[in-house]
Write a protein that holds these residues in place. Sequence first.
Motif, PDB file in Angstrom:
ATOM      1  N   GLY A 196      89.257  33.013  33.348  1.00 15.90           N
ATOM      2  CA  GLY A 196      88.754  31.826  32.917  1.00 15.90           C
ATOM      3  C   GLY A 196      87.343  31.467  33.404  1.00 15.90           C
ATOM      4  N   ARG A 197      87.148  30.270  33.968  1.00 10.30           N
ATOM      5  CA  ARG A 197      85.370  30.066  34.308  1.00 10.30           C
ATOM      6  C   ARG A 197      85.512  30.129  35.852  1.00 10.30           C
ATOM      7  NH1 ARG A 197      82.220  30.510  30.181  1.00 10.30           N
ATOM      8  NH2 ARG A 197      80.846  29.040  30.751  1.00 10.30           N
ATOM      9  N   THR A 198      86.088  31.056  36.500  1.00 12.30           N
ATOM     10  CA  THR A 198      86.166  31.479  37.753  1.00 12.30           C
ATOM     11  C   THR A 198      85.647  32.997  37.919  1.00 12.30           C
ATOM     12  OG1 THR A 198      87.864  29.913  38.191  1.00 12.30           O
ATOM     13  CG2 THR A 198      87.317  31.494  40.029  1.00 12.30           C
ATOM     14  N   LEU A 199      84.582  33.186  38.821  1.00 12.89           N
ATOM     15  CA  LEU A 199      84.484  34.798  39.236  1.00 12.89           C
ATOM     16  C   LEU A 199      84.855  34.920  40.563  1.00 12.89           C
ATOM     17  CD1 LEU A 199      80.620  34.723  37.914  1.00 12.89           C
ATOM     18  CD2 LEU A 199      82.590  35.491  36.767  1.00 12.89           C
ATOM     19  N   LYS A 210      78.544  43.845  51.440  1.00 15.59           N
ATOM     20  CA  LYS A 210      78.180  42.602  50.676  1.00 15.59           C
ATOM     21  C   LYS A 210      77.361  42.750  49.875  1.00 15.59           C
ATOM     22  CE  LYS A 210      77.842  37.727  52.454  1.00 15.59           C
ATOM     23  NZ  LYS A 210      76.703  37.020  51.701  1.00 15.59           N
ATOM     24  N   GLY A 211      77.457  42.456  48.622  1.00 14.19           N
ATOM     25  CA  GLY A 211      76.437  42.873  47.572  1.00 14.19           C
ATOM     26  C   GLY A 211      75.442  41.547  47.390  1.00 14.19           C
ATOM     27  N   THR A 212      74.248  42.016  46.937  1.00 16.71           N
ATOM     28  CA  THR A 212      73.392  41.204  46.908  1.00 16.71           C
ATOM     29  C   THR A 212      73.098  40.673  45.387  1.00 16.71           C
ATOM     30  OG1 THR A 212      71.188  42.838  46.397  1.00 16.71           O
ATOM     31  CG2 THR A 212      71.604  42.175  48.475  1.00 16.71           C
ATOM     32  N   THR A 213      73.548  41.603  44.646  1.00 12.44           N
ATOM     33  CA  THR A 213      73.488  41.377  43.103  1.00 12.44           C
ATOM     34  C   THR A 213      74.645  40.405  42.888  1.00 12.44           C
ATOM     35  OG1 THR A 213      72.866  43.509  42.750  1.00 12.44           O
ATOM     36  CG2 THR A 213      73.313  42.377  41.045  1.00 12.44           C
ATOM     37  N   GLN A 214      75.901  40.485  43.373  1.00 11.77           N
ATOM     38  CA  GLN A 214      77.071  39.766  43.312  1.00 11.77           C
ATOM     39  C   GLN A 214      76.663  38.474  44.034  1.00 11.77           C
ATOM     40  OE1 GLN A 214      78.713  39.079  46.402  1.00 11.77           O
ATOM     41  NE2 GLN A 214      79.395  37.270  45.314  1.00 11.77           N
ATOM     42  N   GLY A 215      75.759  38.449  44.966  1.00 10.30           N
ATOM     43  CA  GLY A 215      75.325  36.975  45.520  1.00 10.30           C
ATOM     44  C   GLY A 215      74.466  36.148  44.908  1.00 10.30           C
ATOM     45  N   ALA A 216      73.747  36.979  44.130  1.00 11.61           N
ATOM     46  CA  ALA A 216      72.732  36.210  43.072  1.00 11.61           C
ATOM     47  C   ALA A 216      73.526  35.973  41.741  1.00 11.61           C
ATOM     48  CB  ALA A 216      71.533  37.317  42.616  1.00 11.61           C
ATOM     49  N   ALA A 221      76.119  31.507  39.065  1.00  7.76           N
ATOM     50  CA  ALA A 221      77.199  30.647  38.381  1.00  7.76           C
ATOM     51  C   ALA A 221      77.606  29.354  38.632  1.00  7.76           C
ATOM     52  CB  ALA A 221      78.408  31.859  38.375  1.00  7.76           C
ATOM     53  N   GLU A 222      77.394  29.278  40.080  1.00 10.29           N
ATOM     54  CA  GLU A 222      77.923  27.991  40.639  1.00 10.29           C
ATOM     55  C   GLU A 222      76.886  26.711  40.304  1.00 10.29           C
ATOM     56  OE1 GLU A 222      77.913  28.503  44.839  1.00 10.29           O
ATOM     57  OE2 GLU A 222      79.374  30.151  44.665  1.00 10.29           O
ATOM     58  N   GLN A 223      75.636  27.155  40.173  1.00  3.89           N
ATOM     59  CA  GLN A 223      74.687  26.252  39.693  1.00  3.89           C
ATOM     60  C   GLN A 223      75.091  25.798  38.191  1.00  3.89           C
ATOM     61  OE1 GLN A 223      70.617  27.871  40.428  1.00  3.89           O
ATOM     62  NE2 GLN A 223      70.782  27.161  42.463  1.00  3.89           N
ATOM     63  N   ALA A 224      75.609  26.592  37.268  1.00  3.08           N
ATOM     64  CA  ALA A 224      75.960  26.655  35.882  1.00  3.08           C
ATOM     65  C   ALA A 224      77.292  26.106  35.813  1.00  3.08           C
ATOM     66  CB  ALA A 224      75.761  27.898  35.195  1.00  3.08           C
ATOM     67  N   GLY A 225      78.031  25.572  36.788  1.00  5.07           N
ATOM     68  CA  GLY A 225      79.275  24.948  36.734  1.00  5.07           C
ATOM     69  C   GLY A 225      80.425  25.792  36.864  1.00  5.07           C
ATOM     70  N   TRP A 226      80.235  27.141  37.183  1.00  6.98           N
ATOM     71  CA  TRP A 226      81.379  27.983  37.224  1.00  6.98           C
ATOM     72  C   TRP A 226      81.935  27.997  38.524  1.00  6.98           C
ATOM     73  CZ3 TRP A 226      82.957  32.708  34.360  1.00  6.98           C
ATOM     74  CH2 TRP A 226      82.306  32.935  33.075  1.00  6.98           C
ATOM     75  N   ARG A 227      83.317  28.155  38.766  1.00  3.01           N
ATOM     76  CA  ARG A 227      83.886  28.336  40.189  1.00  3.01           C
ATOM     77  C   ARG A 227      83.807  29.691  40.547  1.00  3.01           C
ATOM     78  NH1 ARG A 227      87.563  25.147  37.652  1.00  3.01           N
ATOM     79  NH2 ARG A 227      88.817  26.955  37.302  1.00  3.01           N
ATOM     80  N   THR A 228      83.430  30.008  41.887  1.00  3.02           N
ATOM     81  CA  THR A 228      83.253  31.277  42.557  1.00  3.02           C
ATOM     82  C   THR A 228      84.486  31.596  43.651  1.00  3.02           C
ATOM     83  OG1 THR A 228      81.577  30.738  44.145  1.00  3.02           O
ATOM     84  CG2 THR A 228      81.068  31.598  41.844  1.00  3.02           C
ATOM     85  N   GLU A 229      85.062  32.722  43.924  1.00  7.36           N
ATOM     86  CA  GLU A 229      85.916  33.093  44.808  1.00  7.36           C
ATOM     87  C   GLU A 229      85.629  34.291  45.467  1.00  7.36           C
ATOM     88  OE1 GLU A 229      90.023  32.864  43.924  1.00  7.36           O
ATOM     89  OE2 GLU A 229      90.055  30.985  43.006  1.00  7.36           O
ATOM     90  N   VAL A 230      85.816  34.301  46.834  1.00 11.17           N
ATOM     91  CA  VAL A 230      85.677  35.618  47.635  1.00 11.17           C
ATOM     92  C   VAL A 230      87.098  35.830  47.998  1.00 11.17           C
ATOM     93  CG1 VAL A 230      84.823  36.796  49.185  1.00 11.17           C
ATOM     94  CG2 VAL A 230      83.493  35.243  48.004  1.00 11.17           C
ATOM     95  N   ALA A 231      87.939  36.493  47.267  1.00 12.00           N
ATOM     96  CA  ALA A 231      89.401  36.978  47.710  1.00 12.00           C
ATOM     97  C   ALA A 231      90.003  38.217  47.395  1.00 12.00           C
ATOM     98  CB  ALA A 231      90.205  35.425  47.069  1.00 12.00           C
TER      99      ALA A 231
END
Length: 282
Positions: A196-199, A210-216, A221-231
């Motif tokens: 859905g709208r979660t990465l 720990k990826g720098t591209t994934q971090g960027a 994505a968070e600023q644009a309203g997506w949810r993000t999870e590290v799991a």
Amino acid sequence: MRVLALLDGTIVDPEAPLFRADDLGVMRGDGIFETVLVADRQPRELGPHLDRLERSARLMQMQLPERAAWERALQAVIDNWPWDTDPEMALKLVCTRGLDEGDGTPHGFAMGMQIGEDTRRKRRDGVAAVTLERGFAPDLMDRAPWLLLSAKTLSYAVNMAALREAQSRGAEEVIFTATDDSVLEGPTSTVVIARGRTLVTTPPSSGILKGTTQGALFRAAEQAGWRTEVAAFPTSALFEADGVWMCSSVRLVTQVHTIDGTAIKADPELHAEISRLYESNY
Ligand code: PLP
């Protein structure tokens, strides 16, 4: 095309020999590296890359030249790159432990390299991947620090062998899995899935870089309203996701369209949105 600089900022001939045969980087892959994308003279995620170089050196118990030396070499390469004809380069920062039986002085350089057509094609068309066992449990990193899990060392022979295995299976990317069937990372990339709208991405505590591209991507994505999870998630989640990407500095956010020979959801519009999010950082 190559532009090579020493850590004092001197530009040297990229075709001339640079390392002695008894350098530990040559003899044992005993060293560390980073690869930074430089687009229109601007290095992307430079702070996180230099932080990660320092973290890798700490895990290796290796001396590292000071940050200013890396910045000097990097700037010399940028200043000498033909930007008019080539607006992007992959910039490698490499540091070995130095000479066998030496005094522990590390040896480093910065090298700018052209980005090949193969990379551009992967960015554009996406990739087929295979899942391959990496052979360790996700809780091994803390128990066995000598295995250097999560350090970006010069010992990438296993990662390259995995990519050859993918090619022999008709694919061009690899998604490594742990002994509990959870997803780890690619040989040179971080795995991200959309639900859905979660990465979601896999946790660095499982022994991955720990990826720098994934971090960027997550930052935007968070600023644009997506949810993000590290799991952690199992291999089956790749097939159930709304999208799967492999993130890396040079290949950027590459869409995966096939895993283990099975087509997965690979919506071009979602991919365009995810790519725009990543690019909105720059
Ligand atoms: N994981 C591994 C093992 C890598 O080698 C890399 C980069 O080469 C990545 C993940 C992605 O990291 P980054 O986005 O910082 O390039």
